[in-house]
Design an enzyme around this catalytic site. Structure first.
Site, PDB file in Angstrom:
ATOM      1  CG  ASP A  11      -2.264   0.750   0.908  1.00  0.00           C
ATOM      2  OD1 ASP A  11      -2.220   1.732   0.126  1.00  0.00           O
ATOM      3  OD2 ASP A  11      -3.320   0.384   1.458  1.00  0.00           O
ATOM      4  CD  GLU A  70      -6.753   5.356   2.742  1.00  0.00           C
ATOM      5  OE1 GLU A  70      -5.842   4.888   3.442  1.00  0.00           O
ATOM      6  OE2 GLU A  70      -6.605   5.600   1.519  1.00  0.00           O
TER       7      GLU A  70
END
Ligand SMILES: *[C@@H]1O[C@H](CO)[C@@H](O)[C@H](O)[C@H]1NC(C)=O
Ligand SMILES: *[C@@H]1O[C@H](CO)[C@@H](O)[C@H](O)[C@H]1NC(C)=O
Ligand SMILES: *[C@@H]1O[C@H](CO)[C@@H](O)[C@H](O)[C@H]1NC(C)=O
Ligand SMILES: *[C@@H]1O[C@H](CO)[C@@H](O)[C@H](O)[C@H]1NC(C)=O
Ligand SMILES: *[C@@H]1O[C@H](CO)[C@@H](O)[C@H](O)[C@H]1NC(C)=O
Ligand SMILES: *[C@@H]1O[C@H](CO)[C@@H](O)[C@H](O)[C@H]1NC(C)=O
Length: 636
Positions: free
Chosen positions: A313, A519
C-alpha cells in the site's frame, strides 16, 4: 451453433498452449519476449535473464504521477506509476488529458534498452472515481445490500471500460475487506461483515478482468483484452478486523478466525485470475502485514498458489517501523523478504532503489527473491497485453459517464436501498409515496448534493460536498422528475419550525447523513448523524409525515430518533445517480435490499456481528422490508 462453438474453442486451446508450451524455437532475428506467439512463461524467462539488477529493481518500483517525467522513468527503469486519490493531470481533465499524460510516461519506458512498458494503476473503487464526469457507482456497502453478484460483475465491466478510456490498464479494486466494526473509516469499502457476501461480490474481478475461458489454468492471472483492466484484491489480510475499527491498526484474532472470516474471499479472487493483491497496512496479532513472510510468501504464494504480483500500500513499508520511515533500510529488507513484489514508494525512488540495490549486493535480499518479484510483474504485463499495446488511444473516450453506465448505476442504487421502517404501525405504510400530491417537502443537507451522496474517493481522496465537482443527478433532481407534473416539490436544507407550520405539506423526504471521508479521517467512535442533519430530522418529522433517507457509509445511531420517523431508508453512499432513490421511493421499483451489516443500537455494543453470542441488534444482519410494484400501483 457448431461453428460458433468451434471457433472460440480452438482459440482457447491455442491460448492455453501459448501460456505454457514452448512451441517453437525463435530465429536469431526474433526475441522470445517480444513475440506474442511465444508462451507467457517463456517470454518471462527470456526477458528476466536479459535484465540487469537496476532494470529489475526499477520494475519493482511504483511512483506517483505528480512531478513524474518520462526522463525519470527511463533513467530508473521504473515499472509502474499510479494516481493517488484525487491525483489528476488537471482539474476537470478529459480522456485526452489522461491518455496524453500516460502515453508520455510510456514513451519513457519504451525508450529503455529492453522497452518494458509501465503498468499505470488507479483507485477505481466505485467507478472511475477520480475522473471528471465518470459514472460513480454506489460504494461497496451498498452493493453488498443488493446481494446481486451479477450486478457487481456488470459494474466491474463498466468500470473497466471507463478506466481504459483514460489509458489506464490497472485498478486497485476490489476491496474484499470484511469490516467487523463500523467505526472503521473504510467500512463502506467493505461489501459486508459476512465473508460469504464478500465472497459473492468477488465477481467484480471477472467484471474488471473478464472471464477466463474454460480450460484456462486455474490460479493464473487473466486479462480479457483492451477493454478490461487488471484487478487488485485488497487489503491482504485482516484489514477489516482491527481493534475498535482503528484504521491500519491491529487485528487480534487467532489463526482459525483469520482463515474463517478475513481470508475466504482471497482464494475466490485467485481462482478468478486476479492479477494482483495489495497488502494491508494493518497488523495481525501485532505483526505488520507488510513484513509478514508467513502470510505473504508461505500462505498467499504457497498455499493459495497466487501467481500474480503482490503490491504494497501507499508508503506501506515506511509504516513497518515506528516512527514511520525511521529505518527505511529495515522497511525495504523486511517487506521484500516477506514476499512483496512491487512497492508503492511512491515519491522517493532514489532512496528505495539505492537501498534495495545495496541489500541485494550485500546478500540481505537474495537474487532469487528479486527474480520471483520481477517474474510476477512481467507475467501480469504480458498477460495484460502491454508489450503488444503499450500506448492508449481515444477509442473508448465516449464510455466515460455513458448513458448505459449511468443506467446501470441507477439500477445499482435501486437494489442497494434497504427499507428499515415503513409506517408508524404495520397498517399504515408510507411507502411507496404517491406521485400525485399537493405539496411535497424535500429537506436535508444531502438531498441536493452530488458530492455528499457520492462520499469519499470521489474526484478527491476524501470526497467533497458540492455540485460542481462532477456530474450526476441529486436525489432532489430524481424526485422532481418522478412525481406527477402537478405535484409541487419544495427544497429546504434545514427548514424552521415556523416554515413547516405555515406551509401545508402532504409529506416530507428528509435526506441527511455523513459528510464524505476516507481512510483514517473516517474513523469515528460515536457514529452519530452529524448536525444539522439530526435537527432537520427532528424538526421536520415532528411537523410532517416523513421518510428519512440516510446517506452513510455504515449504520449510525438512530434508535433514539426512530419513533419520530414514519419511514426510514438506508441508502448508503449511492453515487452519481440519485434518480435511483426516487425510482424506489415512488414505487416504480420495489425495495429489495438486505442489510449487509448489523444495525447496532448503541456504539457501546461494538463490535457486534451476526453470529456473536451477545447479538442484540436494532436491525439484524439481512433485515430489509420489501415493497411491491403492485402496492405502488394501488397507492397511486
Ligand atoms: C511537485 O512539485 C511542486 C513544485 O515544485 C512542489 O510544490 C510539490 O511539493 C511537488 N510534489 C511532490 C509530491 O513532490
Ligand atoms: C493502534 O492504535 C493505537 C492508538 O492510536 C496505537 O498506539 C498503536 O500503535 C496502534 N497499533 C498498531 C499496530 O498500529
Ligand atoms: C535499521 O535496520 C537495519 C537492518 O534492517 C539494522 O541493521 C540497523 O541497525 C537499523 N538501524 C537503526 C538505526 O536502528
Ligand atoms: C470544472 O467543471 C465545473 C462544472 O462541472 C465548473 O463549475 C468548474 O468551473 C470547472 N473547473 C475548472 C477549473 O475548469
Ligand atoms: C466548486 O465550487 C467551490 C465553491 O464555490 C469552489 O471552491 C471549487 O473550487 C469549485 N470546484 C471546482 C472543481 O471547480
Ligand atoms: C464524532 O466523532 C467524529 C470523528 O472523530 C467527530 O468529528 C465528531 O465531532 C464526533 N461527534 C460527536 C457528536 O461527538
Amino acid at each position: 451453433m457448431a461453428s460458433r462453438f468451434l471457433a472460440p474453442t480452438m482459440s482457447i486451446l491455442v491460448g492455453i498452449l501459448l501460456l505454457f508450451v514452448h512451441t517453437s524455437p525463435v530465429g536469431a532475428a526474433g526475441e522470445v519476449y517480444k513475440d506474442p506467439n511465444q508462451p507467457v512463461e517463456a517470454r518471462v524467462q527470456d526477458l528476466l535473464q536479459k535484465m540487469t539488477l537496476a532494470e529489475k529493481i526499477g520494475q519493482m518500483t511504483q511512483l506517483e504521477r505528480e512531478n513524474m517525467t518520462a526522463e525519470i522513468i527511463k533513467n530508473n527503469f521504473i515499472g509502474s506509476l499510479l494516481s493517488g486519490g484525487g491525483s489528476v493531470p488537471k482539474t476537470n481533465a478529459t480522456a485526452k488529458d489522461w491518455v496524453d499524460m500516460i502515453n508520455e510516461f510510456q514513451k519513457g519506458a519504451m525508450s529503455t534498452r529492453l522497452g518494458i512498458p509501465i503498468i499505470y494503476g488507479i483507485d477505481a473503487v466505485h467507478g472511475h472515481n477520480n475522473v471528471y464526469k465518470a459514472t460513480i457507482f454506489p460504494h461497496n456497502v451498498g452493493l453488498g445490500a443488493s446481494r446481486d453478484p451479477d450486478l457487481v460483475k456488470r459494474i466491474g465491466a463498466a468500470t473497466a471500460l471507463e478506466v481504459r478510456a483514460t489509458g489506464i490498464p490497472y485498478a486497485f479494486a476490489p476491496c474484499i475487506a470484511v469490516c467487523r466494526d463500523p467505526r472503521w473509516g473504510r467500512c463502506y469499502e467493505s461489501y459486508s461483515e459476512d465473508h460469504t457476501v464478500v465472497q459473492q461480490m468477488t465477481e467484480l474481478v471477472t467484471g474488471l478482468q473478464g472471464d477466463a475461458p474454460s480450460g484456462y489454468p486455474e490460479d493464473y492471472p487473466y486479462l480479457g483484452g483492451k477493454t478490461k483492466v487488471v484487478a487488485c484484491a485488497k487489503h491482504y489480510v485482516g484489514d477489516g478486523g482491527t481493534v475498535k475499527g482503528i484504521n491500519e491498526n491491529n487485528t487480534l484474532i487467532d489463526w482459525k478466525g483469520l482463515l474463517d472470516i478475513h481470508m475466504p474471499a482471497y482464494p475466490d479472487t485467485i481462482r478468478k485470475g486476479v492479477g494482483t493483491v495489495m497488502i494491508s497496512y494493518s497488523s495481525w496479532n501485532g505483526k505488520k502485514m507488510h513484513a509478514n513472510y508467513d502470510l505473504v510468501t508461505t500462505h498467499l504464494k504457497g498455499v493459495l498458489k497466487f501467481k500474480g504480483f503482490v503490491i504494497s500500500d501507499w508508503q506501506g513499508i515506511d509504516r513497518i517501523t515506528y516512527p514511520e520511515h525511521s529505518n527505511y533500510t529495515y522497511s525495504v529488507e523486511a517487506s521484500i523478504n516477506a514476499g512483496l513484489d512491487m512497492i508503492m514508494v511512491p515519491y522517493n525512488y532514489n532512496e528505495f532503489i539505492g537501498i534495495l540495490t545495496q541489500l541485494v549486493q550485500k546478500n540481505y535480499v537474495s537474487m532469487s527473491r528479486i527474480d520471483d518479484a520481477v517474474a510476477r510483474i512481467l507475467r501480469v504485463k504480458f498477460v495484460a497485453g502491454l508489450f503488444e499495446n503499450p500506448y492508449a488511444d481515444l477509442s473508448l473516450a465516449d464510455q466515460i459517464g455513458s448513458k448505459d453506465h449511468r443506467e446501470l448505476a441507477r439500477e445499482a442504487v435501486r437494489k442497494s436501498l434497504v427499507l428499515l421502517k415503513n409506517g408508524k404501525n404495520s397498517n399504515s405504510p408510507l411507502l411507496p409515496l404517491p406521485k400525485k400530491s399537493g405539496k411535497v417537502l424535500v429537506a436535508g443537507s444531502h438531498a441536493n448534493n452530488i458530492g455528499l451522496q457520492c462520499g469519499g474517493w470521489t474526484i478527491t481522496w476524501h470526497g467533497t460536498p458540492g455540485n460542481n465537482y462532477t456530474t450526476g443527478t441529486t436525489i432532489f433532481d430524481g424526485i422532481k422528475s418522478t412525481v406527477d407534473p402537478g405535484t409541487k416539490v419544495i427544497y429546504r436544507n434545514n427548514p424552521s419550525d415556523k416554515f413547516l407550520k405555515d406551509t401545508k405539506f402532504d409529506y416530507a423526504v428528509v435526506v441527511v447523513g455523513e459528510v464524505p471521508y476516507s481512510e483514517t479521517q473516517g474513523d469515528n467512535l460515536n457514529l452519530t448523524i452529524p448536525q444539522p442533519g439530526l435537527d432537520t430530522v427532528q424538526t421536520v418529522c415532528k411537523n410532517i409525515k416523513c421518510v428519512v433517507v440516510l446517506i452513510s457509509g455504515r449504520p449510525l445511531v438512530i434508535e433514539p430518533y426512530l419513533s419520530d420517523m414514519d419511514a426510514l431508508v438506508a441508502a448508503w453512499l449511492p453515487g452519481s445517480e440519485g434518480k435511483g432513490v426516487a425510482d424506489v421511493l415512488f414505487g416504480d421499483f420495489p425495495f429489495t435490499g438486505k442489510l449487509p451489516r448489523t444495525w447496532f443500537k448503541r456504539v457501546d455494543q461494538l463490535p457486534m456481528n451476526v453470529g456473536d453470542a451477545h447479538y442484540d441488534p436494532l436491525f439484524p444482519f439481512g433485515f430489509g422490508l420489501e415493497t411491491h410494484p403492485a402496492a405502488a400501483a394501488k397507492a397511486q
